[in-house]
Write a protein that holds these residues in place. Structure first.
Motif, mmCIF file in Angstrom:
data_model
loop_
_atom_site.group_PDB
_atom_site.id
_atom_site.type_symbol
_atom_site.label_atom_id
_atom_site.label_comp_id
_atom_site.label_asym_id
_atom_site.label_seq_id
_atom_site.Cartn_x
_atom_site.Cartn_y
_atom_site.Cartn_z
ATOM 1 N N PRO A 93 0.809 -1.229 0.000
ATOM 2 C CA PRO A 93 0.000 0.000 0.000
ATOM 3 C C PRO A 93 0.840 1.275 0.000
ATOM 4 N N ALA A 94 1.939 1.283 0.746
ATOM 5 C CA ALA A 94 2.775 2.485 0.817
ATOM 6 C C ALA A 94 3.406 2.776 -0.534
ATOM 7 N N PHE A 98 2.770 6.054 -2.862
ATOM 8 C CA PHE A 98 3.930 6.853 -3.258
ATOM 9 C C PHE A 98 3.997 6.989 -4.776
ATOM 10 N N ALA A 99 3.843 5.874 -5.490
ATOM 11 C CA ALA A 99 3.944 5.891 -6.952
ATOM 12 C C ALA A 99 2.809 6.702 -7.569
ATOM 13 N N ASP A 198 10.421 14.199 -2.113
ATOM 14 C CA ASP A 198 10.190 12.834 -2.591
ATOM 15 C C ASP A 198 11.360 11.911 -2.252
ATOM 16 N N LEU A 199 12.567 12.441 -2.258
ATOM 17 C CA LEU A 199 13.719 11.639 -1.842
ATOM 18 C C LEU A 199 13.582 11.238 -0.374
ATOM 19 N N ALA A 200 13.105 12.163 0.442
ATOM 20 C CA ALA A 200 12.879 11.836 1.853
ATOM 21 C C ALA A 200 11.786 10.781 1.985
#
Length: 208
Positions: A93-94, A98-99, A198-200
């Motif tokens: 789910p994560a 994110f995607a 987004d990197l974080a």
């Protein structure tokens, strides 16, 4: 960093900025870009510089602006190929959230970059077609992603997403320093801000 053939002096200008960034490990300080089409040592003329269309973004486009927009379009198109695979390759789910969020943001940036390129009067053809550049997933890597699922897919996809975000932030910083078109440098600023966030977020996914 892999070397690639670049077809416009604007691309060479941006590549020079990136070389400074890579060597110094920080954002480069670039000379002010000229609105004239400069010549280079290679004898190639820079991409044409035009004014914004009526009702569009105000200001002139420099060669660095056009080069960055062209590269941003090419990079985002490649990343979206990776993100579009996520729903069929993992049920995490994560990762799915994110995607989906990343895909929505990059499609919006892609649309804006294409619009600005149209306003600039630059050629609509992709000067990076067929190039395997830093931050761009190759056809072979995409095939490998299609053959992976679950954690293996997430690991590989995460590597490609990180490479894209790292490079996107780097070249956006170069555009901030070397670009002259207000709407284009504003887009670059947004790319830096969201790219770092987004990197974080990717780091948090990896830590799970």
């Amino acid at each position: 960093m892999r070397k690639i053939p670049l077809r416009a002096a604007g691309c060479l200008l941006l590549a020079a900025l990136l070389l400074v960034t890579a060597c110094a490990g920080r954002a480069p300080t670039a000379p002010a870009a000229s609105t004239a089409a400069p010549s280079t040592a290679t004898g190639v003329t820079a991409a044409p510089v035009g004014s914004a269309s009526p009702g569009g973004s105000a200001g002139l486009f420099g060669a660095t602006d056009i080069a960055w927009l062209q590269l941003t379009v090419a990079m985002n198109e490649r990343l979206l190929r990776v993100l579009d695979l996520v729903p069929s390759r993992t049920t995490d789910p994560a990762w799915l959230r994110f995607a989906a969020r990343l895909g929505t943001a990059h499609r919006a940036d892609l649309s804006t970059a294409r619009r600005l390129l149209a306003e600039s009067g630059a050629p609509t053809t992709n000067p990076h077609e067929g190039h395997d550049m830093p931050g761009m997933v190759t056809d072979e890597e995409l095939a490998a992603l299609r053959s992976a699922t679950g954690v293996a897919f997430q690991r590989r996809a995460g590597q490609h997403v990180r490479a894209h975000l790292d490079q996107a932030v780097r070249i956006a910083i170069a555009e901030q320093r070397g670009g002259i078109h207000p709407a284009t440098t504003a887009l670059a600023s947004a790319v830096v801000r969201t790219g770092n966030a987004d990197l974080a977020g990717l780091d948090r996914l990896k830590q799970r």
